[in-house]
Design a protein around this motif. Sequence first.
Motif, PDB file in Angstrom:
ATOM      1  N   ALA A   3      44.792  42.460  43.423  1.00  0.00           N
ATOM      2  CA  ALA A   3      45.867  41.577  42.957  1.00  0.00           C
ATOM      3  C   ALA A   3      45.421  40.112  42.992  1.00  0.00           C
ATOM      4  O   ALA A   3      45.690  39.354  42.054  1.00  0.00           O
ATOM      5  CB  ALA A   3      47.111  41.779  43.811  1.00  0.00           C
ATOM      6  N   SER A  22      42.793  39.550  40.269  1.00  0.00           N
ATOM      7  CA  SER A  22      43.431  39.571  38.942  1.00  0.00           C
ATOM      8  C   SER A  22      44.072  38.230  38.623  1.00  0.00           C
ATOM      9  O   SER A  22      44.053  37.780  37.477  1.00  0.00           O
ATOM     10  CB  SER A  22      44.481  40.672  38.886  1.00  0.00           C
ATOM     11  N   LYS A  23      44.650  37.592  39.642  1.00  0.00           N
ATOM     12  CA  LYS A  23      45.234  36.270  39.417  1.00  0.00           C
ATOM     13  C   LYS A  23      44.160  35.202  39.221  1.00  0.00           C
ATOM     14  O   LYS A  23      44.385  34.211  38.537  1.00  0.00           O
ATOM     15  CB  LYS A  23      46.147  35.898  40.578  1.00  0.00           C
ATOM     16  N   LYS A  39      43.805  49.095  38.599  1.00  0.00           N
ATOM     17  CA  LYS A  39      45.216  49.134  38.218  1.00  0.00           C
ATOM     18  C   LYS A  39      45.567  50.455  37.547  1.00  0.00           C
ATOM     19  O   LYS A  39      46.637  51.019  37.798  1.00  0.00           O
ATOM     20  CB  LYS A  39      45.553  47.962  37.303  1.00  0.00           C
ATOM     21  N   LYS A  98      45.839  53.121  40.195  1.00  0.00           N
ATOM     22  CA  LYS A  98      47.094  52.975  40.933  1.00  0.00           C
ATOM     23  C   LYS A  98      48.258  53.513  40.122  1.00  0.00           C
ATOM     24  O   LYS A  98      49.140  54.202  40.663  1.00  0.00           O
ATOM     25  CB  LYS A  98      47.332  51.515  41.300  1.00  0.00           C
ATOM     26  N   SER A 137      44.237  47.042  47.250  1.00  0.00           N
ATOM     27  CA  SER A 137      45.266  46.630  46.292  1.00  0.00           C
ATOM     28  C   SER A 137      45.533  45.132  46.385  1.00  0.00           C
ATOM     29  O   SER A 137      45.771  44.470  45.370  1.00  0.00           O
ATOM     30  CB  SER A 137      46.551  47.413  46.515  1.00  0.00           C
ATOM     31  N   ARG A 138      45.483  44.571  47.594  1.00  0.00           N
ATOM     32  CA  ARG A 138      45.691  43.131  47.744  1.00  0.00           C
ATOM     33  C   ARG A 138      44.517  42.337  47.184  1.00  0.00           C
ATOM     34  O   ARG A 138      44.704  41.284  46.565  1.00  0.00           O
ATOM     35  CB  ARG A 138      45.920  42.784  49.204  1.00  0.00           C
ATOM     36  N   CYS A 181      38.945  45.415  37.896  1.00  0.00           N
ATOM     37  CA  CYS A 181      40.373  45.224  38.202  1.00  0.00           C
ATOM     38  C   CYS A 181      41.244  46.101  37.309  1.00  0.00           C
ATOM     39  O   CYS A 181      42.226  46.695  37.771  1.00  0.00           O
ATOM     40  CB  CYS A 181      40.768  43.760  38.032  1.00  0.00           C
TER      41      CYS A 181
END
Length: 129
Positions: free
Chosen positions: A36, A39-40, A114, A117, A32-33, A110
């Motif tokens: 994230a 994704s950024k 998401k 999740k 998940s990290r 990604c």
Amino acid sequence: MALQWLILEYVVAAEAAIAVLLTLPWPKTIRSRIVALISKLLQPFASLIPFAVFNLLDLYWKNEHRLKCSSEVCTEEERVHYERSVYKAQRNVILCVSVCFLYWCMHHICKYHKQIKQLEDVEKKAKDL
């Protein structure tokens, strides 16, 4: 001119490494990290798509206006130079297409992580009721 192709080579290598990182089986917290963080990073990477498309259009234009060396008038040296330029152009087309394809892959990986999740959260809420 060679600098833009060097940049695209490094971008393709970085995108391939990121795609491999996204597809490795990590524990949920690490995954998940990573998702994230990637994704950024996708938003700044999006600026590379127009750069690759511009280079692709430039290659197309140069291919359409390239002097053909297929007659008997050309020397061996001119023919070798022509063939090398064609091979370089083909390599550069593959680079441009790879940048776009790998970006698309990273974006969808990604996006799927998401969605998974979100579905897990919905399932957890349904079990708690």
